[in-house]
Design an enzyme around this catalytic site. Structure first.
Site, PDB file in Angstrom:
ATOM      1  N   ASP A   1      -5.782   4.686  12.389  1.00 55.05           N
ATOM      2  CA  ASP A   1      -4.599   5.435  11.978  1.00 55.05           C
ATOM      3  C   ASP A   1      -4.473   6.712  12.806  1.00 55.05           C
ATOM      4  O   ASP A   1      -4.085   7.756  12.289  1.00 55.05           O
ATOM      5  CB  ASP A   1      -4.734   5.764  10.475  1.00 55.05           C
ATOM      6  CG  ASP A   1      -3.464   6.340   9.873  1.00 55.05           C
ATOM      7  OD1 ASP A   1      -2.379   6.085  10.426  1.00 55.05           O
ATOM      8  OD2 ASP A   1      -3.560   7.071   8.869  1.00 55.05           O
TER       9      ASP A   1
ATOM     10  N   CYS B   1       3.871 -13.750  -0.683  1.00 53.50           N
ATOM     11  CA  CYS B   1       4.613 -12.919  -1.651  1.00 53.50           C
ATOM     12  C   CYS B   1       5.527 -13.786  -2.533  1.00 53.50           C
ATOM     13  O   CYS B   1       5.766 -13.461  -3.697  1.00 53.50           O
ATOM     14  CB  CYS B   1       5.458 -11.860  -0.936  1.00 53.50           C
ATOM     15  SG  CYS B   1       4.514 -10.427  -0.395  1.00 53.50           S
TER      16      CYS B   1
ATOM     17  N   CYS C   1       8.060 -13.003  -5.827  1.00 57.11           N
ATOM     18  CA  CYS C   1       7.634 -11.777  -6.523  1.00 57.11           C
ATOM     19  C   CYS C   1       8.308 -10.543  -5.922  1.00 57.11           C
ATOM     20  O   CYS C   1       8.314 -10.349  -4.712  1.00 57.11           O
ATOM     21  CB  CYS C   1       6.120 -11.630  -6.430  1.00 57.11           C
ATOM     22  SG  CYS C   1       5.483 -10.136  -7.190  1.00 57.11           S
TER      23      CYS C   1
ATOM     24  N   CYS D   1       6.735  -4.981  -6.567  1.00 54.72           N
ATOM     25  CA  CYS D   1       6.627  -3.706  -5.848  1.00 54.72           C
ATOM     26  C   CYS D   1       7.999  -3.053  -5.692  1.00 54.72           C
ATOM     27  O   CYS D   1       8.145  -1.832  -5.836  1.00 54.72           O
ATOM     28  CB  CYS D   1       5.961  -3.901  -4.483  1.00 54.72           C
ATOM     29  SG  CYS D   1       6.792  -5.065  -3.369  1.00 54.72           S
TER      30      CYS D   1
ATOM     31  N   CYS E   1       8.994   0.731  -7.720  1.00 55.29           N
ATOM     32  CA  CYS E   1       9.077   1.977  -6.944  1.00 55.29           C
ATOM     33  C   CYS E   1      10.087   2.938  -7.576  1.00 55.29           C
ATOM     34  O   CYS E   1      11.288   2.650  -7.602  1.00 55.29           O
ATOM     35  CB  CYS E   1       9.468   1.687  -5.498  1.00 55.29           C
ATOM     36  SG  CYS E   1       9.566   3.195  -4.501  1.00 55.29           S
TER      37      CYS E   1
ATOM     38  N   CYS F   1       0.632   7.863  -3.232  1.00 53.94           N
ATOM     39  CA  CYS F   1       1.164   7.059  -4.332  1.00 53.94           C
ATOM     40  C   CYS F   1       0.607   5.645  -4.197  1.00 53.94           C
ATOM     41  O   CYS F   1       0.551   5.098  -3.102  1.00 53.94           O
ATOM     42  CB  CYS F   1       2.689   7.023  -4.274  1.00 53.94           C
ATOM     43  SG  CYS F   1       3.434   5.935  -5.509  1.00 53.94           S
TER      44      CYS F   1
ATOM     45  N   CYS G   1       3.095   0.719  -5.709  1.00 56.35           N
ATOM     46  CA  CYS G   1       3.406  -0.628  -5.202  1.00 56.35           C
ATOM     47  C   CYS G   1       2.145  -1.471  -5.034  1.00 56.35           C
ATOM     48  O   CYS G   1       2.217  -2.700  -4.958  1.00 56.35           O
ATOM     49  CB  CYS G   1       4.222  -0.568  -3.915  1.00 56.35           C
ATOM     50  SG  CYS G   1       3.342   0.088  -2.488  1.00 56.35           S
TER      51      CYS G   1
ATOM     52  N   CYS H   1       0.940  -4.987  -7.629  1.00 58.58           N
ATOM     53  CA  CYS H   1       0.834  -6.204  -6.816  1.00 58.58           C
ATOM     54  C   CYS H   1      -0.191  -7.163  -7.431  1.00 58.58           C
ATOM     55  O   CYS H   1      -1.366  -6.810  -7.586  1.00 58.58           O
ATOM     56  CB  CYS H   1       0.424  -5.845  -5.394  1.00 58.58           C
ATOM     57  SG  CYS H   1       0.202  -7.297  -4.329  1.00 58.58           S
TER      58      CYS H   1
END
Length: 309
Positions: free
Chosen positions: A132, A186, A189, A192, A196, A240, A243, A247
């Site tokens: 990162d 996914c 679904c 998420c 939010c 945060c 999400c 899941c």
């Protein structure tokens, strides 16, 4: 002379021994399929005031701009999931990834060790390690390397482990046996998206970064958070996890084995009123080696004030 298959097996074995959950390889080539999408995301202003996202456009797409002659992107995942929770349920919340020591230093150190081990075995080669920390599309490379799929919340999700893990890369000029992407699980679904509170996931696989709670509490350096988001932060003061919490794939998350990611008892025991009365001295003590330092004391105080009724 070692085959690419033998080298690949050796690297994956060593990566696992060093604590990485997953390791996969993809060919270091320009991400042409991502170019239009990234350009559209930036032109739409999804980055908000994260001006650095607009820099090094070509480097984000082409690993050979980071390591000349690059042949392979080694993608790795490092678990940070913990069952530990802040004791006071009314206290302002910190994202799980930031409860322990700063992952940049912990993982980069391990990556360099891994590179040294590979060089001892196969001789010197050009490599750069990333956590990162550079213009590199981590989730895209992880997806190409088979570590998981990019979910509707745009996080990488693994079928066995969910999404509570850091991504890291080694871009190098050795040829390995490349892995391929896996399918998207996914399905229908939308948990998420529905969960939010700031509607940052504007549509499946498209997050407006400038509406994300993590953006407001970490990236935004303004003295004031826009008032239209008042009451929508669900008590998050740094980052945060909403999400991820909703899941279904995160029901498979297992606790990490990295002692440096364990939070201090003092941090987890902080009461709501102690956060309200936070001083610079306590901030510096609590977050000496933490990612939370990124907000600075003034930023965290701003976030805590914003959470007040």
């Amino acid at each position: 002379m070692s085959s690419s298959s033998e080298k690949s097996h050796f690297i994956k074995t060593k990566a696992q021994e060093m604590g990485f959950m997953y390791c996969g390889f993809s060919k270091a080539e320009k991400l042409t399929e991502e170019e239009d999408r990234l350009e559209q995301w930036l032109k739409s202003g999804m980055q908000g005031k994260m001006a650095y996202m607009e820099n090094h456009f070509e480097k984000r797409l082409d690993p050979s701009k980071l390591v000349p002659g690059a042949k392979t992107v080694i993608s790795l995942a490092y678990n940070y999931y913990t069952e530990q929770k802040q004791e006071d349920k009314t206290a302002p919340k910190i994202s799980m990834y930031a409860l322990g020591e700063d992952y940049h230093f912990v993982i980069k150190e391990t990556l360099r060790e891994l590179v040294s081990v590979i060089q001892e075995k196969y001789g010197d080669f050009n490599a750069r390690v990333f956590v990162d920390s550079a213009p590199i599309l981590e989730r895209v490379w992880a997806k190409k390397s088979g570590l998981g799929w990019i979910g509707k919340n745009t996080l990488l999700i693994n079928k066995q482990s969910g999404s509570y893990f850091f991504l890291a890369e080694i871009v190098c000029d050795i040829e390995l046996e490349y892995d391929g992407p896996i399918k998207d699980y996914c399905g229908t679904c939308n948990k998420c998206i529905d969960a939010c509170p700031t509607d940052a996931i504007e549509e499946p696989y498209w997050v407006n970064g400038s509406k994300c709670i993590s953006y407001f509490t970490i990236e935004l350096k303004d003295e004031i958070i826009p008032t239209e988001y008042k009451g929508k932060f669900d008590n998050w003061m740094f980052g945060c996890d909403i999400c991820q919490e909703v899941c279904p794939w995160n029901s498979f998350s297992q606790s990490h084995q990295e002692p440096r990611f364990n939070p201090s008892e003092r941090l987890m025991g902080m009461k709501q009123n102690e956060w309200q009365e936070l001083t610079a001295e306590v901030f510096n003590e609590l977050f000496k080696h933490s990612p939370v330092k990124r907000t600075k004391f003034s930023g965290l105080k701003r976030n805590i004030e914003f959470l007040k009724d």
